[in-house]
Design a protein around this motif. Structure first.
Motif, PDB file in Angstrom:
ATOM      1  N   ASN A   1       1.094   4.038  -2.947  1.00 13.93           N
ATOM      2  CA  ASN A   1       0.789   5.323  -2.711  1.00 13.93           C
ATOM      3  C   ASN A   1       1.889   6.205  -3.110  1.00 13.93           C
ATOM      4  N   ARG A   2       2.922   5.794  -3.015  1.00 15.08           N
ATOM      5  CA  ARG A   2       4.129   6.806  -3.491  1.00 15.08           C
ATOM      6  C   ARG A   2       4.234   6.790  -4.946  1.00 15.08           C
ATOM      7  N   LEU A   3       3.990   5.634  -5.717  1.00 15.12           N
ATOM      8  CA  LEU A   3       4.078   5.647  -7.092  1.00 15.12           C
ATOM      9  C   LEU A   3       3.147   6.096  -7.958  1.00 15.12           C
ATOM     10  N   VAL A   4       1.881   6.068  -7.180  1.00 12.71           N
ATOM     11  CA  VAL A   4       0.592   6.556  -7.852  1.00 12.71           C
ATOM     12  C   VAL A   4      -0.037   7.511  -6.811  1.00 12.71           C
ATOM     13  N   PRO A   5       0.473   8.773  -6.570  1.00 13.93           N
ATOM     14  CA  PRO A   5      -0.260   9.501  -5.475  1.00 13.93           C
ATOM     15  C   PRO A   5      -1.718   9.873  -5.430  1.00 13.93           C
ATOM     16  N   SER A   6      -2.298   9.545  -6.537  1.00 14.13           N
ATOM     17  CA  SER A   6      -3.735   9.670  -6.518  1.00 14.13           C
ATOM     18  C   SER A   6      -4.425   8.593  -5.432  1.00 14.13           C
ATOM     19  N   MET A   7      -3.655   7.642  -5.606  1.00  8.28           N
ATOM     20  CA  MET A   7      -4.285   6.405  -4.724  1.00  8.28           C
ATOM     21  C   MET A   7      -3.938   6.684  -3.043  1.00  8.28           C
ATOM     22  N   GLU A   8      -4.533   7.603  -2.253  1.00  2.56           N
ATOM     23  CA  GLU A   8      -4.362   7.984  -1.034  1.00  2.56           C
ATOM     24  C   GLU A   8      -4.549   6.698  -0.302  1.00  2.56           C
ATOM     25  N   GLN A   9      -5.629   5.964  -0.361  1.00  5.38           N
ATOM     26  CA  GLN A   9      -5.908   4.771   0.197  1.00  5.38           C
ATOM     27  C   GLN A   9      -5.958   3.618  -0.643  1.00  5.38           C
ATOM     28  N   VAL A  10      -5.721   2.372  -0.454  1.00  5.79           N
ATOM     29  CA  VAL A  10      -5.538   1.304  -1.143  1.00  5.79           C
ATOM     30  C   VAL A  10      -6.346   0.010  -0.291  1.00  5.79           C
ATOM     31  N   ARG A  11      -6.889  -0.667  -1.292  1.00  6.25           N
ATOM     32  CA  ARG A  11      -7.413  -2.218  -0.727  1.00  6.25           C
ATOM     33  C   ARG A  11      -6.888  -3.145  -1.823  1.00  6.25           C
ATOM     34  N   LEU A  12      -6.008  -4.209  -1.245  1.00  5.94           N
ATOM     35  CA  LEU A  12      -5.898  -5.144  -1.998  1.00  5.94           C
ATOM     36  C   LEU A  12      -6.903  -6.301  -2.412  1.00  5.94           C
TER      37      LEU A  12
ATOM     38  N   ALA B   1       0.771  -1.039  -0.102  1.00  6.12           N
ATOM     39  CA  ALA B   1      -0.054  -0.083   0.045  1.00  6.12           C
ATOM     40  C   ALA B   1       1.024   1.065  -0.069  1.00  6.12           C
ATOM     41  N   GLU B   2       1.840   1.326   0.708  1.00  2.91           N
ATOM     42  CA  GLU B   2       2.799   2.329   0.739  1.00  2.91           C
ATOM     43  C   GLU B   2       3.435   2.458  -0.522  1.00  2.91           C
ATOM     44  N   LEU B   3       3.863   1.405  -0.942  1.00  2.00           N
ATOM     45  CA  LEU B   3       4.694   1.747  -2.582  1.00  2.00           C
ATOM     46  C   LEU B   3       3.569   2.191  -3.547  1.00  2.00           C
TER      47      LEU B   3
ATOM     48  N   ALA C   1       1.577 -13.839  -3.498  1.00  5.62           N
ATOM     49  CA  ALA C   1       1.612 -13.012  -4.552  1.00  5.62           C
ATOM     50  C   ALA C   1       1.997 -11.389  -4.383  1.00  5.62           C
ATOM     51  N   VAL C   2       1.838 -10.974  -2.938  1.00  7.51           N
ATOM     52  CA  VAL C   2       1.928  -9.784  -2.794  1.00  7.51           C
ATOM     53  C   VAL C   2       3.632  -9.681  -2.700  1.00  7.51           C
ATOM     54  N   SER C   3       4.334 -10.692  -2.573  1.00  6.97           N
ATOM     55  CA  SER C   3       5.813 -10.691  -2.348  1.00  6.97           C
ATOM     56  C   SER C   3       6.242 -10.793  -3.907  1.00  6.97           C
ATOM     57  N   ALA C   4       5.724 -11.402  -4.665  1.00  5.87           N
ATOM     58  CA  ALA C   4       5.875 -11.416  -6.127  1.00  5.87           C
ATOM     59  C   ALA C   4       5.707  -9.835  -6.669  1.00  5.87           C
ATOM     60  N   GLY C   5       4.624  -9.490  -6.274  1.00  2.73           N
ATOM     61  CA  GLY C   5       4.258  -7.991  -6.729  1.00  2.73           C
ATOM     62  C   GLY C   5       5.272  -6.904  -6.307  1.00  2.73           C
ATOM     63  N   LEU C   6       5.820  -7.010  -5.136  1.00  2.00           N
ATOM     64  CA  LEU C   6       6.731  -6.184  -4.581  1.00  2.00           C
ATOM     65  C   LEU C   6       7.909  -6.223  -5.233  1.00  2.00           C
ATOM     66  N   THR C   7       8.357  -7.202  -5.318  1.00  2.00           N
ATOM     67  CA  THR C   7       9.818  -7.395  -6.106  1.00  2.00           C
ATOM     68  C   THR C   7       9.579  -6.881  -7.291  1.00  2.00           C
ATOM     69  N   THR C   8       8.789  -7.163  -8.167  1.00  2.00           N
ATOM     70  CA  THR C   8       8.643  -6.660  -9.246  1.00  2.00           C
ATOM     71  C   THR C   8       8.502  -5.112  -9.506  1.00  2.00           C
ATOM     72  N   LEU C   9       7.778  -4.600  -8.612  1.00  2.00           N
ATOM     73  CA  LEU C   9       7.526  -3.097  -8.321  1.00  2.00           C
ATOM     74  C   LEU C   9       8.707  -2.323  -7.912  1.00  2.00           C
ATOM     75  N   LYS C  10       9.813  -2.945  -7.233  1.00  2.00           N
ATOM     76  CA  LYS C  10      11.017  -2.431  -6.740  1.00  2.00           C
ATOM     77  C   LYS C  10      12.004  -2.616  -7.850  1.00  2.00           C
ATOM     78  N   LEU C  11      11.953  -3.514  -8.747  1.00  2.00           N
ATOM     79  CA  LEU C  11      12.969  -3.758 -10.122  1.00  2.00           C
ATOM     80  C   LEU C  11      12.581  -2.629 -10.967  1.00  2.00           C
ATOM     81  N   VAL C  12      11.065  -2.613 -11.381  1.00  4.51           N
ATOM     82  CA  VAL C  12      10.836  -1.634 -12.520  1.00  4.51           C
ATOM     83  C   VAL C  12      11.336  -0.035 -12.030  1.00  4.51           C
ATOM     84  N   GLN C  13      11.667   0.230 -11.002  1.00  2.00           N
ATOM     85  CA  GLN C  13      12.087   1.521 -10.430  1.00  2.00           C
ATOM     86  C   GLN C  13      13.534   1.659 -10.693  1.00  2.00           C
ATOM     87  N   ALA C  14      14.262   0.930 -11.443  1.00  2.00           N
ATOM     88  CA  ALA C  14      15.610   1.092 -11.716  1.00  2.00           C
ATOM     89  C   ALA C  14      15.784   2.229 -12.670  1.00  2.00           C
ATOM     90  N   PRO C  15      16.748   3.131 -12.474  1.00  2.00           N
ATOM     91  CA  PRO C  15      17.135   4.128 -13.315  1.00  2.00           C
ATOM     92  C   PRO C  15      17.033   3.463 -14.866  1.00  2.00           C
TER      93      PRO C  15
END
Length: 426
Positions: A101-112, A97-99, A305-319
């Protein structure tokens, strides 16, 4: 000799409706036997017969890093070792949820949730609960999952109210759904002028990927945002497909339009079933247990599932990740256009981020009606030639394609070479 693919399909048809667990997989649009896969690695797939393919479906978008990325696989293995599910809160959900919100600021609150369909269905329920209105607007050719209210035939003319486009959907359920023309700014204005204060929400794919790839016109998006604000209508961007596919912040970042709510899926699960919906805090506060709008899910926020997604989202932030992905996709599209021109075949193509569209028409379509004018028969012939050459495209003229970070220049060159052969058959 009967292929293993054919054997599996014949047996599947006895046990599974149509032999598949999602309709487009059946190859009904293009003809022939669907491919059964047993392995994926990087940009490649291997079918039940051992044939190798370059994959441009990428599980319909999620495999943005390519198949079996070692860091994603390791994260899944580590999470699975601690239990496959709890049905209770975990710290991973908060991290996700924190990630988001940081990457898509319009999503102030999130439900999975566990799927894109669940995300869009829930977002519309929340919008109706928040506005206390019933009518919703969708656009012809946009697909938002298989919830009853969204399976509505699109018709011509202003204010085409819902007729179910699937058996099993009561007419009264679909009656509150209006279908308008995508990219038709005047139709939007006329609709809101007529019944704007009765519309709970507008939902759209900000870049359409379900009638092939259709790019939005900026005026259309800006007018839509202004009208929703004026009439107190909730604007929902369905970014299940475009989220983290066209840009790090999704299509809303790419086009500079801030929706009230957003739905996500595909990439945020890294290949496993994860969806999410979220938006302004005041809207999300109507959800139970805080408010009267009920939504629940036993496997929502599943730790594996969330672990797979978190790892993916971290990797796509590479410069440079998205710059590279966009450049590869552009290289593919330009190569295909050049091959078609050389063969004298009426053809056009375009891309946004890591998504692309191929059209057997002289110009790129901007609406459902224009997309329907493309030469479907030519696509089918092209598709099977490419498949024979080991290039796996979506088995329908109305599906977008996807490039992953794992695709190499050699992959693209091989694809273009196969396309030169395919175009020569038309």
């Amino acid at each position: 000799m009967t292929s293993r693919n054919q054997q599996l399909f014949e047996k599947s048809q006895q046990l599974i409706p149509g032999g598949v667990n999602s309709p487009v997989r059946a190859f009904r649009s293009v003809g022939g036997t669907p491919i059964f896969f047993k392995k994926g690695l990087g940009s490649r797939l291997w079918d039940a017969d051992g044939k190798e393919y370059i994959d441009y479906i990428n599980s319909w978008g999620p495999m943005i890093l390519g198949h079996a990325h070692p860091e994603v696989v390791a994260a899944v293995q580590q999470a699975a070792a601690n239990s496959l599910s709890f049905g209770a809160p975990t710290g991973l959900e908060l991290e996700m949820a924190e990630l988001i919100n940081r990457l898509v600021p319009s999503m102030e609150q999130v439900r999975l949730v566990s799927s894109g369909t669940e995300a869009t269905m829930s977002a519309i329920r929340v919008a109706r609960g928040f506005t206390k209105r019933n009518k919703i607007i969708k656009f012809e050719g946009c697909y938002h999952g298989h919830a009853d209210a969204l399976l509505v035939k699109a018709g011509s003319g202003l204010l085409t109210f819902g007729e179910p486009s699937s058996a099993g959907v009561p007419a009264e359920v679909a009656a509150h759904t209006l279908t308008l023309d995508y990219n038709n700014t005047q139709m939007l204005k006329d609709t809101f002028a007529s019944i704007g204060d009765e519309i709970a929400c507008v939902i759209l794919e900000p870049v359409v990927g379900n009638m092939n790839l259709i790019v939005p016109q900026q005026e259309f998006l800006q007018t839509l945002r202004a009208l929703c604000t004026q009439h107190g209508t909730v604007l929902i961007f369905d970014e299940v497909m475009t989220g983290f596919r066209v840009a790090l912040g999704g299509a809303q970042a790419l086009y500079g339009i801030t929706p009230d709510m957003t739905t996500l899926g595909k990439v945020i699960g890294g290949g496993l079933p994860v969806g999410a919906f979220g938006g302004r805090k005041e809207i999300m506060s109507v959800l139970a247990p805080l408010g009267p709008v009920y939504q629940a899910g036993t496997l929502s926020g599943n730790p594996v599932a969330v672990s797979a997604g978190l790892t993916t989202l971290k990797l796509v932030q590479a410069p440079g990740f998205y710059e590279s992905l966009t450049a590869k996709t552009t290289q593919l599209v330009d190569g295909l256009k050049a091959a078609a021109q050389k063969a004298g075949v009426p053809f056009s193509a375009q891309s946004v981020g890591g998504m692309f569209g191929l059209y057997f028409s002289a110009s790129t379509p901007t609406s459902y009606a224009e997309m329907m004018q493309a030469d479907k028969s030519a696509f089918n012939t092209f598709f099977h030639s490419m498949l024979d050459s080991g290039i796996y495209l979506g088995p329908s003229a109305f599906e977008a394609g996807f490039v992953s970070a794992a695709h190499s220049n050699a992959d693209i060159a091989q694809t273009v070479q196969a396309a030169e052969i395919a175009f020569a058959t038309l």
